[in-house]
Design a protein around this motif. Structure first.
Motif, mmCIF file in Angstrom:
data_model
loop_
_atom_site.group_PDB
_atom_site.id
_atom_site.type_symbol
_atom_site.label_atom_id
_atom_site.label_comp_id
_atom_site.label_asym_id
_atom_site.label_seq_id
_atom_site.Cartn_x
_atom_site.Cartn_y
_atom_site.Cartn_z
ATOM 1 N N ARG A 100 0.837 -1.204 0.000
ATOM 2 C CA ARG A 100 0.000 0.000 0.000
ATOM 3 C C ARG A 100 0.877 1.261 0.000
ATOM 4 N NH1 ARG A 100 -1.679 3.599 3.665
ATOM 5 N NH2 ARG A 100 -3.823 4.394 3.571
ATOM 6 N N SER A 101 1.886 1.274 0.853
ATOM 7 C CA SER A 101 2.740 2.459 0.959
ATOM 8 C C SER A 101 3.478 2.722 -0.348
ATOM 9 C CB SER A 101 3.759 2.271 2.084
ATOM 10 O OG SER A 101 3.094 2.292 3.317
ATOM 11 N N ILE A 157 1.119 4.165 -2.890
ATOM 12 C CA ILE A 157 0.790 5.570 -2.608
ATOM 13 C C ILE A 157 1.907 6.486 -3.108
ATOM 14 C CG2 ILE A 157 0.606 7.243 -0.707
ATOM 15 C CD1 ILE A 157 -1.033 5.162 0.809
ATOM 16 N N THR A 166 -0.246 9.767 -4.617
ATOM 17 C CA THR A 166 -1.521 10.088 -3.969
ATOM 18 C C THR A 166 -1.393 10.197 -2.449
ATOM 19 O OG1 THR A 166 -2.032 7.728 -3.959
ATOM 20 C CG2 THR A 166 -2.971 9.018 -5.753
ATOM 21 N N GLY A 167 -0.185 10.117 -1.957
ATOM 22 C CA GLY A 167 -0.001 10.132 -0.502
ATOM 23 C C GLY A 167 -0.069 11.536 0.068
#
Ligand SMILES: O=CC(=O)O
Length: 329
Positions: free
Chosen positions: A129-130, A133, A138-139
């Motif tokens: 996930r990280s 992102i 999109t983080g």
């Protein structure tokens, strides 16, 4: 030795650099046929190349069966696989053909255990996930309450298959704070288990209690499809599954359904069926599934050591000497 009388050896892949240099240095003693590529040899090229050979150095991507042995003919003295697993080899057919089998245990234990730890941490800390992102931009930077993983402190570790790699994996994971270790194996290993106070239990018990389950066993008739719908239903919904052994130990359709139902939290796989999985495969896209392209033993040191051991085994087979590591057929 004249080229006519030199033993013929087929090598199905480009070897890592040091091992390749050693192989090439043997050209006075051997006639070497090699598929000098980093990609697998085609079945037809394998069947053509093996004709009349005395030895074969192969990988786990090559099926070694009676068709191949028939194509080789009676001179084939040794199959030397650059792998610890030999589920790609029909051992009964090899025995019947009078051909010896070399493999490469021990030298890859550390690298494979390292990869198991890598996947366990990637899964527990939601690395997929990280990374997505950051890659997609999109983080939102540091967040106090999103993207939270879990840690291993005071958790239970379950090791399926307590051989060399299972024990090395346990040794690496203990400093992360596990309070209990369970293992399954066809027999108890009291000496190996003692430093970790690891308990020999049944698979249902291991699955019911473990927060991290690491598959470290060989693929065989007993373990094929061992992780099926029933096994996933027995796991803790918060549990992580790591597989660095063989893809076929896990039923992938059942795994997908179990991840969708939330029967386990995350699966982290270095091995799949097939390898690689097709682009867009539901497990590749699944947010709770992390997949690596079978890199368990992929370090310079280990792959050269494996290549070297495979060459030594091949030479021993061709010249009727003792191998470094031979499978008893
Ligand atoms: O998976 C790799 C091996 O069996 O060596």
């Amino acid at each position: 030795m004249s080229s006519d009388s030199k033993p013929i050896v087929l090598v199905t892949r480009q070897l890592p650099s040091q091992a390749q240099a050693r192989l090439e240095s043997l050209s006075d003693e051997l006639t070497i046929r090699q598929h000098k590529s980093t990609s697998p040899i085609s079945r037809q090229d394998l069947l053509d190349g093996i004709k009349g050979a005395d030895g074969l150095i192969c990988l786990l991507s090559e099926k070694i069966d009676s068709e191949l042995l028939e194509a080789a003919g009676p001179r084939l003295k040794v199959v030397s696989t650059v792998s610890v697993g030999y589920d790609h080899v029909d051992t009964a057919a090899l025995k019947a053909h009078g051909t010896r089998l070399g493999y490469t245990p021990d030298v890859l234990t550390d690298a494979t255990a390292d990869t198991t730890v890598l996947l366990a941490l990637m899964a527990s800390r939601l690395a997929k996930r990280s990374l997505e992102i950051v890659t997609s931009g999109t983080g939102g930077g540091f967040s106090l309450s999103t993207g939270l993983g879990t840690q291993f402190t005071k958790k239970t570790l379950g090791i399926v298959g307590f051989g060399r790699i299972g024990a090395a994996t346990t040794q690496r994971l203990m400093p992360f704070g596990f309070s209990r270790v369970l293992y399954t194996a066809s027999r108890a290993h009291p000496e190996r288990a003692q430093p970790f106070k690891a308990e020999h239990v049944s698979l249902p018990t291991l699955l019911a209690h473990s927060d991290l389950v690491c598959i470290c066993c060989p693929l065989n008739q007993q373990t094929e499809g061992m992780f099926d719908a029933k096994a996933f239903a027995a796991m803790k919904p918060s549990a992580i599954l790591v597989n660095t052994a063989r893809g076929a130990i896990v039923n992938q359709d059942d795994l997908l359904a179990a991840l969708d139902r939330g029967e386990l939290a995350h699966a982290a796989l270095d091995v799949t069926v097939p390898e690689p999985l097709p682009k867009g495969h539901p497990l590749v896209r699944h947010p709770n599934c992390t997949i690596l392209p079978h890199i368990g033993s992929a370090t310079e040191e280990t792959r050269n050591a494996m290549g070297n051991m495979a060459i030594t085994n091949m030479m021993a087979g061709v010249f009727a000497e003792q191998m470094t590591a031979e499978v008893e057929l």
